[in-house]
Enzyme design. Structure first.
Site: not given
Ligand code: G6Q
Length: 550
Positions: A353, A212, A206, A267-268, A512, A384
């Site tokens: 989250e 990463e 996003k 994001g989520r 981050k 199990h």
């Molecule tokens: C989701 C969070 C988090 C995010 C990641 C990746 O709601 O904000 O999980 O999706 O940190 O972020 P980017 O999509 O910006 O790389």
């Protein structure tokens, strides 16, 4: 809104719990043979049996009164109409617009967002068609065989879970891979399986600033350029999913290959947007649209169904009931469908989250527990492993059993056994086994009175452990869409009751920033002393034990 714990409906529920804690689930069933009919709901192809819970009709009424007092219906309306529900970041949370199938405009800052939403979906359709039919070729003219989604968190867990869940609908030529961890082993082990000539990298971020993802994408790009490919070939092998077009072009991805979304998509909650491109590549755009329509149906239900028959609100109220009035700090998700094997991990992010918060919207500290710990594995595997603790441990662990009745891979008696196990677990958790029943069982198998007495404490089960069971006919794109939206709206309804913001994630942002400064120190290679003694010690020891020390 008034602090929920100060509401008379909250106090009423606390008193009511004392009474309810003296009645067992077995007794509830013995007292009321209509229980299964009374406590069931259905919406968007999902059937919910919530009769195995510590509730009576009186409890249900009191829970509904709490939802009313917390303005849950008005809050749903605010969510769906694009009001600023993410108060700390001052923006709407309009993932529902991404799957909206109606014709009304949805306004953000005076502008209808639907034309842009539809435009991105159309471009996604053209792109996925070209990759799937083989007309999109790599730099040596061969069709794409492998798609590598590079992203993390919301840009990984949703697409990964859904690609796995809908694997039976996947395109035969395309293998889909996901790389999220900055641990180089994740990328290296994936790249060993693919060929640069036929691999498409989807860089999903996003913000397009996530360390990463950008590190993995840079390394993937170098690997690609180490083949016979040239810079000009990058356009055929890299696409980006992002809200940040400047950062995408700065990285070297042609913005013609960029699929955008907007800051009002969390994001989520972004699987329904361009972040769903990898899923759309796998199952095709038509099925992706069915996936959206399942979610839309659930949205319509969440917004319009009365509280008493509202599926997400019911699940949310049960979570509030156990979390706040029965002291149950965790919630087990047990999908009896192998294709849903990443669903608990996905729900972990969605719920923890979103509702892992300690302050109300106005910044004042909460006085009650908020989001529970969510965990799980697919059945029957969990049985199990950790189900021992769920049956006989000291914690109360409300469980959601999820069962797709019709297998997509019918095979002998497998599906019957899967179903039998699912229903047997919820029954056993509720009924338990008392000393008399145990003694009768053991006598039948020839045990002596002494042996029965010796083992009675160990082999009796208290039972009285609550669960919901959710049934779908079959796990299809449409039912998966509805199932995910059900949990999204459940999480929202919980947050509405607790008066917390489910749409920010300052804890993730902190992580981050912290890693950034320590990374600079590791790169510097000099002994550090500005942290606490433990952190200094760990960094300095790591520098000494590797070749990173200056
Ligand atoms: C989701 C969070 C988090 C995010 C990641 C990746 O709601 O904000 O999980 O999706 O940190 O972020 P980017 O999509 O910006 O790389």
């Amino acid at each position: 809104m008034k602090n929920p714990v100060e509401l008379e409906q909250w106090r009423d529920l606390a008193e009511h719990q004392e009474k309810m804690s003296r009645i067992t689930l077995r007794e509830h069933f013995a007292n009321d043979n209509q229980r299964f009919d009374t406590f069931q709901l259905q919406a968007a192809g999902i059937f919910l049996d919530f009769s195995k819970n510590h509730i009576t009709q009186e409890t249900h009424k009191k829970l509904l009164a709490l939802a009313e007092a917390c303005d849950v219906p008005a809050k749903f309306n605010a969510l769906f109409s694009g009001e600023i529900v993410n108060t700390t970041e001052q923006r709407p949370a309009l993932h529902s617009a991404l799957r909206y199938q109606g014709s009304e405009p949805i306004m953000v800052e005076g502008r209808d967002v639907m034309p842009d939403v539809r435009d991105v979906l159309k471009r996604m359709g053209q792109f996925t068609d070209a990759v799937r039919d083989g007309s999109w070729t790599g730099f040596t003219g061969k069709p794409i065989t492998d798609v590598v989604n590079i992203g993390i968190g919301g840009s990984d867990l949703g697409p990964l879970m859904a690609v796995e869940a809908l694997a039976p609908f996947a395109h035969e030529r395309l293998s889909i891979h996901f790389v999220s961890n900055v641990d180089g082993s994740h990328l290296v082990s994936t790249l060993k399986k693919v060929n640069p000539e036929t691999t498409l990298f989807i860089v999903a971020s996003k913000t397009f600033t996530t360390q990463e993802t950008l590190t993995n994408a840079q390394s993937a790009r170098s690997w690609f350029l180490d083949s016979d490919a040239t810079e000009a070939d990058v356009a055929k092998h890299f696409a980006a999913l992002s809200t940040n077009s400047e950062a995408v072009s700065a990285f070297g991805i042609n913005t013609d290959n960029m699929f955008g979304f907007w800051d009002w998509v969390g994001g989520r909650y972004s699987l329904w947007s361009a972040i769903g491109l990898t899923l759309a590549l796998s199952i095709g755009m038509k099925r992706f649209e069915q996936f959206l329509s399942g979610a839309y149906e659930m949205d319509q239900h969440a917004q319009n169904a009365p509280l008493a028959t509202n599926l997400p609100v019911t699940l949310a109220l049960l979570t509030v009931w156990y979390n706040n009035f029965w002291g149950a700090p965790s919630h087990l998700i047990a999908p009896y469908d192998q294709y849903l094997h990443r669903f608990p991990a996905y729900l972990q992010q969605l719920t923890m989250e979103s509702n892992g918060k300690s302050v109300h919207h106005d910044g004042t500290p909460v006085e009650m527990a908020t989001g529970p710990v969510v965990w799980g594995e697919p059945g029957t595997n969990g049985q199990h492993a950790y189900f021992q603790l769920v049956h006989q441990g000291t914690h109360l662990i409300p469980t959601d059993f999820i069962m797709a009745l019709e297998s997509l891979n019918p095979l002998g008696i497998h599906q019957e056994l899967l179903m039998a196990n699912c229903f047997a677990q919820s029954e056993a958790l509720m009924m338990g086994k008392n000393a008399e029943e145990l003694s009768a069982d053991m006598k039948l198998s020839g045990a002596s009175d002494d042996e029965i007495a010796r083992l009675s404490g160990h082999r009796t089960f208290q039972g009285n452990r609550p669960s919901n069971t959710l049934l779908v006919q079959q796990l299809t794109p449409k039912t998966l869409g509805a199932l995910i939206a059900l949990y999204e709206q459940k999480v929202f309804a919980e947050a509405a009751i607790w008066d917390i913001n489910p749409f920010d994630q300052w804890g993730v942002e902190l992580g981050k920033a912290l890693a950034k400064s320590i990374h600079e120190e590791i790169q510097g290679g000099s002994t550090v002393d500005k942290h606490d003694a433990s952190t200094n010690g760990l960094i300095n020891r790591a520098l000494k034990m590797t070749n990173l020390q200056a």
